[in-house]
Scaffold this motif. Structure first.
Motif, PDB file in Angstrom:
ATOM      1  N   LEU A 328      -3.819  39.194  10.466  1.00 42.37           N
ATOM      2  CA  LEU A 328      -4.404  37.925  10.867  1.00 42.37           C
ATOM      3  C   LEU A 328      -5.494  37.625   9.634  1.00 42.37           C
ATOM      4  CD1 LEU A 328      -5.311  35.852  13.204  1.00 42.37           C
ATOM      5  CD2 LEU A 328      -7.328  37.362  13.122  1.00 42.37           C
ATOM      6  N   LYS A 329      -5.449  36.457   8.889  1.00 45.71           N
ATOM      7  CA  LYS A 329      -6.471  36.062   7.880  1.00 45.71           C
ATOM      8  C   LYS A 329      -7.110  34.715   8.177  1.00 45.71           C
ATOM      9  CE  LYS A 329      -6.881  37.517   4.332  1.00 45.71           C
ATOM     10  NZ  LYS A 329      -8.077  38.548   3.735  1.00 45.71           N
ATOM     11  N   TYR A 330      -8.448  34.594   7.916  1.00 44.80           N
ATOM     12  CA  TYR A 330      -9.156  33.437   7.966  1.00 44.80           C
ATOM     13  C   TYR A 330      -9.437  32.567   6.651  1.00 44.80           C
ATOM     14  CZ  TYR A 330     -13.361  30.619   8.735  1.00 44.80           C
ATOM     15  OH  TYR A 330     -14.341  29.664   8.999  1.00 44.80           O
ATOM     16  N   ASP A 331      -9.319  31.441   6.707  1.00 40.55           N
ATOM     17  CA  ASP A 331      -9.923  30.440   5.567  1.00 40.55           C
ATOM     18  C   ASP A 331     -10.265  29.075   6.029  1.00 40.55           C
ATOM     19  OD1 ASP A 331     -10.398  30.312   2.745  1.00 40.55           O
ATOM     20  OD2 ASP A 331      -8.933  28.758   3.010  1.00 40.55           O
ATOM     21  N   ASN A 332     -11.338  28.548   5.738  1.00 40.78           N
ATOM     22  CA  ASN A 332     -11.820  27.068   5.679  1.00 40.78           C
ATOM     23  C   ASN A 332     -11.730  26.801   7.245  1.00 40.78           C
ATOM     24  OD1 ASN A 332     -12.611  24.791   4.572  1.00 40.78           O
ATOM     25  ND2 ASN A 332     -10.735  24.078   4.214  1.00 40.78           N
ATOM     26  N   TYR A 335      -7.559  30.247  11.667  1.00 42.12           N
ATOM     27  CA  TYR A 335      -7.014  31.592  11.288  1.00 42.12           C
ATOM     28  C   TYR A 335      -5.604  31.396  11.218  1.00 42.12           C
ATOM     29  CZ  TYR A 335     -11.221  32.331  14.121  1.00 42.12           C
ATOM     30  OH  TYR A 335     -12.537  32.496  14.470  1.00 42.12           O
ATOM     31  N   TYR A 336      -4.792  32.185  10.325  1.00 41.23           N
ATOM     32  CA  TYR A 336      -3.284  32.199   9.799  1.00 41.23           C
ATOM     33  C   TYR A 336      -2.687  33.479  10.213  1.00 41.23           C
ATOM     34  CZ  TYR A 336      -4.821  28.213   7.067  1.00 41.23           C
ATOM     35  OH  TYR A 336      -4.989  27.069   6.290  1.00 41.23           O
ATOM     36  N   TYR A 337      -1.698  33.442  10.791  1.00 42.19           N
ATOM     37  CA  TYR A 337      -0.896  34.334  11.327  1.00 42.19           C
ATOM     38  C   TYR A 337       0.616  34.147  11.352  1.00 42.19           C
ATOM     39  CZ  TYR A 337      -1.777  31.720  15.610  1.00 42.19           C
ATOM     40  OH  TYR A 337      -2.106  30.701  16.447  1.00 42.19           O
ATOM     41  N   LEU A 338       1.425  35.350  11.044  1.00 46.69           N
ATOM     42  CA  LEU A 338       2.766  35.135  11.476  1.00 46.69           C
ATOM     43  C   LEU A 338       3.290  35.253  12.669  1.00 46.69           C
ATOM     44  CD1 LEU A 338       5.427  34.588   9.683  1.00 46.69           C
ATOM     45  CD2 LEU A 338       5.717  37.017   9.338  1.00 46.69           C
ATOM     46  N   CYS A 339       4.333  34.700  13.231  1.00 45.99           N
ATOM     47  CA  CYS A 339       4.822  35.066  14.476  1.00 45.99           C
ATOM     48  C   CYS A 339       6.208  35.660  14.773  1.00 45.99           C
ATOM     49  CB  CYS A 339       4.350  33.973  15.504  1.00 45.99           C
ATOM     50  SG  CYS A 339       2.885  33.900  16.295  1.00 45.99           S
ATOM     51  N   SER A 340       6.818  36.258  15.739  1.00 42.22           N
ATOM     52  CA  SER A 340       7.962  36.689  15.754  1.00 42.22           C
ATOM     53  C   SER A 340       9.079  35.787  15.874  1.00 42.22           C
ATOM     54  CB  SER A 340       8.320  37.468  16.929  1.00 42.22           C
ATOM     55  OG  SER A 340       7.758  36.732  18.309  1.00 42.22           O
ATOM     56  N   ASP A 341       8.838  34.475  15.874  1.00 41.07           N
ATOM     57  CA  ASP A 341       9.832  33.269  15.709  1.00 41.07           C
ATOM     58  C   ASP A 341      10.032  32.859  14.339  1.00 41.07           C
ATOM     59  OD1 ASP A 341       7.391  32.040  15.288  1.00 41.07           O
ATOM     60  OD2 ASP A 341       7.640  30.608  16.853  1.00 41.07           O
ATOM     61  N   ASN A 342       9.533  33.745  13.255  1.00 38.91           N
ATOM     62  CA  ASN A 342       9.401  33.386  11.962  1.00 38.91           C
ATOM     63  C   ASN A 342       8.794  32.357  11.368  1.00 38.91           C
ATOM     64  OD1 ASN A 342      12.448  34.725  12.859  1.00 38.91           O
ATOM     65  ND2 ASN A 342      11.342  35.739  11.051  1.00 38.91           N
ATOM     66  N   ASN A 343       7.756  31.759  12.258  1.00 36.37           N
ATOM     67  CA  ASN A 343       6.796  30.669  11.621  1.00 36.37           C
ATOM     68  C   ASN A 343       5.147  31.381  11.437  1.00 36.37           C
ATOM     69  OD1 ASN A 343       8.902  29.046  12.129  1.00 36.37           O
ATOM     70  ND2 ASN A 343       8.549  28.411  14.443  1.00 36.37           N
ATOM     71  N   LEU A 344       4.897  30.686  10.535  1.00 39.43           N
ATOM     72  CA  LEU A 344       3.330  30.860  10.038  1.00 39.43           C
ATOM     73  C   LEU A 344       2.497  29.819  10.738  1.00 39.43           C
ATOM     74  CD1 LEU A 344       1.383  32.306   8.199  1.00 39.43           C
ATOM     75  CD2 LEU A 344       1.836  30.516   6.429  1.00 39.43           C
ATOM     76  N   TYR A 345       1.731  30.332  11.147  1.00 42.25           N
ATOM     77  CA  TYR A 345       0.757  29.179  12.119  1.00 42.25           C
ATOM     78  C   TYR A 345      -0.843  29.352  11.789  1.00 42.25           C
ATOM     79  CZ  TYR A 345       4.406  29.369  15.796  1.00 42.25           C
ATOM     80  OH  TYR A 345       5.488  28.973  16.557  1.00 42.25           O
ATOM     81  N   LYS A 346      -1.248  28.282  12.013  1.00 45.34           N
ATOM     82  CA  LYS A 346      -2.734  28.296  11.842  1.00 45.34           C
ATOM     83  C   LYS A 346      -3.322  27.880  13.032  1.00 45.34           C
ATOM     84  CE  LYS A 346      -3.545  23.697   9.701  1.00 45.34           C
ATOM     85  NZ  LYS A 346      -4.406  23.032   8.397  1.00 45.34           N
ATOM     86  N   ILE A 347      -4.634  28.219  13.686  1.00 45.85           N
ATOM     87  CA  ILE A 347      -5.340  27.614  14.891  1.00 45.85           C
ATOM     88  C   ILE A 347      -6.747  27.532  14.464  1.00 45.85           C
ATOM     89  CG2 ILE A 347      -5.628  30.077  15.791  1.00 45.85           C
ATOM     90  CD1 ILE A 347      -4.867  28.792  18.633  1.00 45.85           C
ATOM     91  N   ASP A 371       5.154  44.587  10.016  1.00 46.35           N
ATOM     92  CA  ASP A 371       3.999  44.249   9.301  1.00 46.35           C
ATOM     93  C   ASP A 371       3.989  42.885   8.374  1.00 46.35           C
ATOM     94  OD1 ASP A 371       1.475  44.807   8.837  1.00 46.35           O
ATOM     95  OD2 ASP A 371       1.668  46.397   7.407  1.00 46.35           O
ATOM     96  N   THR A 372       2.707  42.606   8.062  1.00 43.34           N
ATOM     97  CA  THR A 372       2.644  41.718   6.880  1.00 43.34           C
ATOM     98  C   THR A 372       1.228  41.898   6.255  1.00 43.34           C
ATOM     99  OG1 THR A 372       1.539  40.129   8.422  1.00 43.34           O
ATOM    100  CG2 THR A 372       3.716  39.717   8.187  1.00 43.34           C
ATOM    101  N   TYR A 373       1.284  41.345   5.203  1.00 46.69           N
ATOM    102  CA  TYR A 373      -0.086  41.358   4.344  1.00 46.69           C
ATOM    103  C   TYR A 373      -0.086  40.052   3.804  1.00 46.69           C
ATOM    104  CZ  TYR A 373      -3.762  43.069   1.042  1.00 46.69           C
ATOM    105  OH  TYR A 373      -4.726  43.045   0.234  1.00 46.69           O
ATOM    106  N   LEU A 374      -1.455  39.411   4.057  1.00 49.67           N
ATOM    107  CA  LEU A 374      -1.696  37.942   3.450  1.00 49.67           C
ATOM    108  C   LEU A 374      -2.982  37.853   2.611  1.00 49.67           C
ATOM    109  CD1 LEU A 374      -0.471  37.958   6.341  1.00 49.67           C
ATOM    110  CD2 LEU A 374      -1.275  35.551   6.813  1.00 49.67           C
ATOM    111  N   ALA A 375      -2.860  37.002   1.740  1.00 47.42           N
ATOM    112  CA  ALA A 375      -3.904  36.806   0.600  1.00 47.42           C
ATOM    113  C   ALA A 375      -4.058  35.236   0.312  1.00 47.42           C
ATOM    114  CB  ALA A 375      -3.904  37.997  -0.438  1.00 47.42           C
ATOM    115  N   PHE A 376      -5.371  35.005   0.011  1.00 47.35           N
ATOM    116  CA  PHE A 376      -5.451  33.394  -0.251  1.00 47.35           C
ATOM    117  C   PHE A 376      -5.695  33.480  -1.774  1.00 47.35           C
ATOM    118  CE2 PHE A 376      -6.839  33.397   4.113  1.00 47.35           C
ATOM    119  CZ  PHE A 376      -5.853  32.485   4.658  1.00 47.35           C
ATOM    120  N   TYR A 377      -5.614  32.304  -2.706  1.00 49.15           N
ATOM    121  CA  TYR A 377      -6.220  31.986  -3.519  1.00 49.15           C
ATOM    122  C   TYR A 377      -6.138  30.509  -3.849  1.00 49.15           C
ATOM    123  CZ  TYR A 377      -1.462  30.652  -5.790  1.00 49.15           C
ATOM    124  OH  TYR A 377      -0.434  30.184  -6.173  1.00 49.15           O
TER     125      TYR A 377
END
Length: 377
Positions: A328-332, A335-347, A371-377
Motif C-alpha cells: 500500500l502507498k500514500y500520496d497527495n 492511498y493506492y493499492y492493487l486488488c485481486s481483480d487486477n485493478n489498481l485503486y485509490k481511496i 506481492d507488489t512493490y510501488l513507488a511514485f515519481y
C-alpha cells in the motif's frame, strides 16, 4: 503604535515563512512491479499506462526495484539486473550475474544451490550498484561499464539487499550483520545475531535497525555495537520491514507492534482484525505507511488507519469480495493499492471514496504470498 508595528512585523514574518517553505513536488506517476516479472508505469492524472514491460517468463519474481535519477534498476530471480528508462520503459542494458571464477578459493560449498537473486533491490552508490546472490556473493558493479569492482563472499545464500550506512556497505549474512569497505569490499566490523534475520537492515537517524525472523529488533550504532534489543513475548512471523516515526518503530505479522526508538520498550501491541477463510491469511500484515500522526496498514481483507500513540483503529475498510495484493502507498491525500481483480485503486483518507486508477495489472495467483512493490515519481 509599537504594538501595531509589532503586529505587522509578525504577520509579514508568517507570510515570508509560508512563502519560503519548500513545497513537495506533486508526483504524477506510479511504478508497479508484480511478482510475475511485469512492470507498469501509470499516469495518476489520466489513469493511463505510460508503458509496461511484460516479462512472460512465468517465474515467481522479485518485486523490488531501485529508482536512480531517470532510471530504474530491477533485479530478477534468474540473475538479470536491468536498467530501465522510467520515462519511456526502454531497457538501457541488461547485466547477467555469474558466479565468480575464484569462488572455490573461499572454501565454501554451494553444490546443489541454484544460482538466483532473491529479494534484491540493488543499491546505487558512487556510480556503482551493489547486490547479493544465492551463491554467497555480494558484488559491486560499475554502472557504466558493468565491470565488477569487488566481490565479498560469505558462507551461505544471501536473502536480502545490502544497505548504505555512514559510507559503509551493510550486509545481512542471516546469522550476523557486517559492514564492508565501499571501495574494496573488505570487512570492517561484524555483529552476531541470536536469531537469523532475512530482511534488509534499515538505517534511521544515523542508527541501524535489524529485525529477526521471530520479531526481535536490534538497534546498532555505526560500529555495530548493540544499543538495545527488543525481544517480543510471542514469536512473530516477520516478513515486513520496520517503519519509523520521530519517536517510534512499527512492524507486525498477525499483530501490530509499536516500540520506543530510544530504548526498544513496547508501546502497544494489538491483533489485526481478520476473517477466517480457506487460505488462512486474512490478518497477515502486508505493508504499512507512517503518515503524520497515523499509520495506514493493509492485510488481504482490511485497510486500516491506526492511531500512532495508542494503536487504536480509527477507520477501517473491509474487502469482502476481493483482496489487496502486496504493498500500500500514500500520496497527495490518497492511498493506492492493487486488488485481486487486477485493478489498481485509490481511496481517500476517510476510506470512503474509492476509484479505479488503472486496470489489468497482472500478478501471480498460484503462490503462497502474492506481492507488489510501488513507488511514485
Amino acid at each position: 503604535m509599537r504594538l501595531l508595528h509589532y503586529g505587522r512585523f509578525l504577520l509579514l514574518s508568517v507570510i515570508l515563512f509560508a512563502c519560503t517553505r519548500k513545497q513537495e513536488p506533486v508526483k504524477t506517476n506510479l511504478i508497479i512491479a508484480t511478482n510475475n516479472g511485469d512492470l507498469y508505469n501509470v499516469n495518476l492524472t489520466t489513469g493511463k499506462l505510460q508503458w509496461q514491460i511484460l516479462d512472460q517468463r512465468n517465474n515467481d519474481e522479485l518485486t523490488y526495484f531501485t529508482q536512480h535519477n531517470q532510471t530504474i534498476l530491477r533485479a530478477y530471480s534468474d540473475k538479470r539486473i536491468l536498467e530501465i528508462d522510467k520515462l519511456n520503459g526502454k531497457i538501457n542494458w541488461t547485466f547477467i550475474d555469474e558466479v565468480s571464477a575464484n569462488q572455490a578459493e573461499y572454501g565454501y560449498n554451494f553444490t546443489g544451490v541454484s544460482h538466483l537473486l532473491f529479494a534484491q533491490y540493488p543499491i546505487v552508490q558512487g556510480g556503482s550498484f551493489i547486490f547479493g546472490n544465492s551463491q554467497g556473493e555480494f558484488k559491486s558493479v560499475d554502472q557504466k561499464t558493468r565491470k565488477i569492482n569487488w566481490t565479498h563472499q560469505i558462507h551461505q545464500p544471501i536473502y536480502c539487499s545490502p544497505a548504505m550506512f555512514n559510507n559503509k556497505v551493510v550486509i545481512n549474512a542471516s546469522s550476523s550483520i557486517k559492514t564492508l569497505n565501499l571501495a574494496n569490499g573488505s570487512r570492517i566490523a561484524s555483529f552476531d545475531l541470536e536469531t537469523p534475520s532475512f530482511l534488509a537492515p534499515v538505517v534511521n537517524e544515523n542508527l541501524l535497525y535489524v529485525v529477526d525472523e521471530h520479531g526481535g529488533v536490534y538497534c546498532l550504532n555505526a560500529d555495530l555495537n548493540l544499543l538495545w534489543k527488543h525481544q517480543p513475548e510471542l514469536d512473530m512471523f516477520q516478513q515486513t520491514k520496520l517503519n519509523f516515526s520521530e519517536r517510534d518503530i512499527f512492524y507486525g505479522d498477525t499483530a501490530m507492534v509499536s516500540l520506543k526508538k530510544k530504548n526498544g520498550e513496547l508501546n502497544w501491541r494489538f491483533v489485526l482484525p481478520h476473517q477466517i477463510d480457506k487460505k488462512g491469511k486474512n490478518n497477515l500484515l502486508q505493508s504499512m505507511e507512517v503518515i503524520d500522526d497515523v499509520i495506514v496498514a493493509n492485510t488481504p481483507h482490511y485497510l486500516l488507519v491506526i492511531d500512532q500513540d495508542d494503536g487504536k483503529i480509527l477507520k477501517q475498510k473491509y474487502f469482502g469480495n476481493r483482496e489487496t495484493i502486496g504493498q500500500l502507498k500514500y500520496d497527495n491525500g490518497f492511498y493506492y493499492y492493487l486488488c485481486s481483480d487486477n485493478n489498481l485503486y485509490k481511496i481517500d483518507q476517510d476510506l470512503k471514496e474509492e476509484t479505479v486508477v488503472a486496470r489489468n495489472i497482472r500478478y501471480q495467483t498460484d503462490r503462497a504470498m502474492d506481492d507488489t512493490y510501488l513507488a511514485f515519481y
